[in-house]
Design an enzyme around this catalytic site. Structure first.
Site, PDB file in Angstrom:
ATOM      1  N   TYR A 185      10.365  22.124  19.015  1.00  0.00           N
ATOM      2  CA  TYR A 185      10.027  21.381  20.229  1.00  0.00           C
ATOM      3  C   TYR A 185      11.107  21.633  21.275  1.00  0.00           C
ATOM      4  O   TYR A 185      12.189  21.062  21.235  1.00  0.00           O
ATOM      5  CB  TYR A 185       9.899  19.890  19.958  1.00  0.00           C
ATOM      6  CG  TYR A 185       8.832  19.513  18.954  1.00  0.00           C
ATOM      7  CD1 TYR A 185       7.775  20.367  18.656  1.00  0.00           C
ATOM      8  CD2 TYR A 185       8.885  18.288  18.286  1.00  0.00           C
ATOM      9  CE1 TYR A 185       6.804  20.011  17.728  1.00  0.00           C
ATOM     10  CE2 TYR A 185       7.920  17.924  17.365  1.00  0.00           C
ATOM     11  CZ  TYR A 185       6.885  18.799  17.083  1.00  0.00           C
ATOM     12  OH  TYR A 185       5.938  18.441  16.163  1.00  0.00           O
ATOM     13  N   SER A 203      -0.914  12.939  16.329  1.00  0.00           N
ATOM     14  CA  SER A 203      -1.985  12.849  17.334  1.00  0.00           C
ATOM     15  C   SER A 203      -3.045  11.824  16.933  1.00  0.00           C
ATOM     16  O   SER A 203      -4.244  12.111  16.990  1.00  0.00           O
ATOM     17  CB  SER A 203      -2.628  14.221  17.565  1.00  0.00           C
ATOM     18  OG  SER A 203      -1.693  15.117  18.111  1.00  0.00           O
ATOM     19  N   PRO A 204      -2.628  10.616  16.542  1.00  0.00           N
ATOM     20  CA  PRO A 204      -3.621   9.614  16.141  1.00  0.00           C
ATOM     21  C   PRO A 204      -4.452   9.111  17.322  1.00  0.00           C
ATOM     22  O   PRO A 204      -5.473   8.451  17.119  1.00  0.00           O
ATOM     23  CB  PRO A 204      -2.753   8.483  15.562  1.00  0.00           C
ATOM     24  CG  PRO A 204      -1.459   8.605  16.295  1.00  0.00           C
ATOM     25  CD  PRO A 204      -1.246  10.083  16.463  1.00  0.00           C
ATOM     26  N   LEU A 205      -4.033   9.459  18.538  1.00  0.00           N
ATOM     27  CA  LEU A 205      -4.806   9.100  19.734  1.00  0.00           C
ATOM     28  C   LEU A 205      -5.484  10.325  20.339  1.00  0.00           C
ATOM     29  O   LEU A 205      -5.840  10.332  21.520  1.00  0.00           O
ATOM     30  CB  LEU A 205      -3.903   8.425  20.767  1.00  0.00           C
ATOM     31  CG  LEU A 205      -3.261   7.116  20.293  1.00  0.00           C
ATOM     32  CD1 LEU A 205      -2.333   6.557  21.355  1.00  0.00           C
ATOM     33  CD2 LEU A 205      -4.329   6.094  19.911  1.00  0.00           C
ATOM     34  N   GLY A 206      -5.661  11.359  19.520  1.00  0.00           N
ATOM     35  CA  GLY A 206      -6.389  12.534  19.987  1.00  0.00           C
ATOM     36  C   GLY A 206      -5.747  13.184  21.193  1.00  0.00           C
ATOM     37  O   GLY A 206      -6.429  13.528  22.162  1.00  0.00           O
ATOM     38  N   GLY A 243      -8.030   7.517  29.052  1.00  0.00           N
ATOM     39  CA  GLY A 243      -7.428   7.886  30.324  1.00  0.00           C
ATOM     40  C   GLY A 243      -7.723   9.297  30.784  1.00  0.00           C
ATOM     41  O   GLY A 243      -7.307   9.687  31.879  1.00  0.00           O
ATOM     42  N   GLY A 303      -4.042  11.898  23.433  1.00  0.00           N
ATOM     43  CA  GLY A 303      -4.242  11.032  24.587  1.00  0.00           C
ATOM     44  C   GLY A 303      -5.689  10.778  24.947  1.00  0.00           C
ATOM     45  O   GLY A 303      -5.987   9.868  25.728  1.00  0.00           O
ATOM     46  N   PHE A 304      -6.605  11.526  24.360  1.00  0.00           N
ATOM     47  CA  PHE A 304      -8.015  11.419  24.742  1.00  0.00           C
ATOM     48  C   PHE A 304      -8.606  10.067  24.370  1.00  0.00           C
ATOM     49  O   PHE A 304      -9.410   9.492  25.118  1.00  0.00           O
ATOM     50  CB  PHE A 304      -8.806  12.545  24.074  1.00  0.00           C
ATOM     51  CG  PHE A 304     -10.196  12.723  24.616  1.00  0.00           C
ATOM     52  CD1 PHE A 304     -10.398  13.264  25.865  1.00  0.00           C
ATOM     53  CD2 PHE A 304     -11.299  12.354  23.869  1.00  0.00           C
ATOM     54  CE1 PHE A 304     -11.684  13.437  26.370  1.00  0.00           C
ATOM     55  CE2 PHE A 304     -12.584  12.511  24.356  1.00  0.00           C
ATOM     56  CZ  PHE A 304     -12.777  13.065  25.614  1.00  0.00           C
ATOM     57  N   HIS A 334       7.071  23.110   8.573  1.00  0.00           N
ATOM     58  CA  HIS A 334       6.155  22.863   9.692  1.00  0.00           C
ATOM     59  C   HIS A 334       4.807  23.548   9.490  1.00  0.00           C
ATOM     60  O   HIS A 334       3.756  22.980   9.812  1.00  0.00           O
ATOM     61  CB  HIS A 334       6.809  23.350  10.986  1.00  0.00           C
ATOM     62  CG  HIS A 334       6.372  22.595  12.197  1.00  0.00           C
ATOM     63  ND1 HIS A 334       7.144  22.467  13.314  1.00  0.00           N
ATOM     64  CD2 HIS A 334       5.229  21.926  12.477  1.00  0.00           C
ATOM     65  CE1 HIS A 334       6.511  21.751  14.223  1.00  0.00           C
ATOM     66  NE2 HIS A 334       5.347  21.417  13.735  1.00  0.00           N
TER      67      HIS A 334
END
Length: 323
Positions: A56, A201-204, A211, A206-207, A122
């Site tokens: 990162y 990415s449990p919120l896709g 928002g 940000g999708f 990774h």
């Protein structure tokens, strides 16, 4: 904040993924000082699980996390990853024992610590037997540089082979309301072996927060602009998931993000989520999901949702997962 167990490691059920503070999502909006304040606020709220990786940036995200936890090292479980950067000169993925040894020393230095609590490979290196990689990780555990080890985006057979060499505490993979793939074979394998699942990415990406309905608000360098789920007709089709989550959120008196996280945490023991954010208000919203209790009816409505249209990564990235 409630805790869960990843093998023999205790972490807060909701952690913090630090990747977006330094790479992929930030564009011109990177603000290290704001990110440090967010990490420190997370610790104040009872978040004990911070996730980063040497790639990162590369490297700068580990340095950022190290600055943020200085003086509070014992309050946090530090997780980082190796293998997408080669320190031996090999092209591509590098899971060789020599790279493992070189990578860990760099991560320890950047994080400003004498031990890594959870150290992941990774991505699986097809040119190095996973037994060799995990054997080297086991040596790091014996040396006290690493407390627990894990794999990221590994398939069930590889998980079994690795776990037979040295116990895995966790496997990290994408898991959310729009990514249900781990339920088929990875989750049962982990339950059988007593290994935790860390959902990134449990919120896709940000999708699922509701928002993002078009790409117009995304920075020109934001990687989601080329992600299959955010492009073409897939974006339009996937809005049905967001709309359904928003309906449940209105019914529950919560936000879509909180509903998505509460659904994930309801999937059983041994699951930890690491939503990422640079903003304190979003952090506070996410951590509040730890106390949200969905009704059986609300969970059933979410369970019936059809997963997302489109691959979760671009073709080249899909080729190196679930090995």
């Amino acid at each position: 904040m409630q805790i869960t167990r990843l093998g023999g490691l205790e972490v807060s059920r909701i952690g913090l993924g630090a990747m977006g503070m330094s790479a992929f999502y930030t564009g011109a909006g990177r603000d290290d000082e704001a990110s440090i304040r967010t990490i420190q606020r997370a610790l104040d709220l009872g978040v004990t699980h911070l996730d980063t990786a040497e790639v990162y940036g590369p490297y700068i995200n580990e340095e950022l996390v190290g600055r943020a936890v200085k003086g509070r090292r014992d309050d946090v479980v530090l997780a980082t990853k190796f293998g997408l950067v080669s320190h031996t000169g090999r092209p591509g993925l590098d899971g060789t024992p020599a790279n493992v040894r070189a990578a860990v020393d760099g991560s320890l230095r950047r994080l400003g610590t004498d031990r890594i609590d959870l150290y992941y490979q990774h991505r699986i290196d097809p040119g190095t037997p996973v037994e060799e990689t995990v054997g080297a990780l086991g040596e790091l555990v014996a040396a006290g540089k690493v407390r627990h080890i894990g794999l990221s985006e590994a398939g069930p057979a590889t998980i079994r082979r690795a776990h037979a060499v040295h116990p895995l505490a966790a496997v990290q993979t994408e898991y959310s309301l729009w990514t249900r793939g781990p339920e088929a074979d990875i989750r049962p394998t982990l339950r059988e072996l007593g290994i935790g699942l860390v959902a990134y990415s449990p919120l896709g990406h940000g999708f699922l927060t509701g928002g993002i309905r078009t790409l117009d608000g995304l920075d020109a360098g934001d990687w989601r602009r080329t992600n299959p789920r955010f492009t073409g007709d897939n974006l339009t089709r996937n809005l049905r998931i967001v709309d359904a989550v928003s309906e449940v959120a209105a019914d529950a008196g919560a936000t879509p993000a909180q509903v998505a996280l509460a659904w994930l945490l309801n999937r059983g023991d041994g699951i930890a989520a690491i939503p990422g954010t640079r903003r304190i208000d979003r952090l506070e919203e996410n951590t509040a999901a730890d106390g949200l209790r969905l009704t059986d009816g609300q969970i059933a409505r979410l369970d019936r949702l059809v997963p997302a249209s489109g691959d979760r990564h671009a073709e080249a990235d899909m080729a190196v997962i679930d090995r």
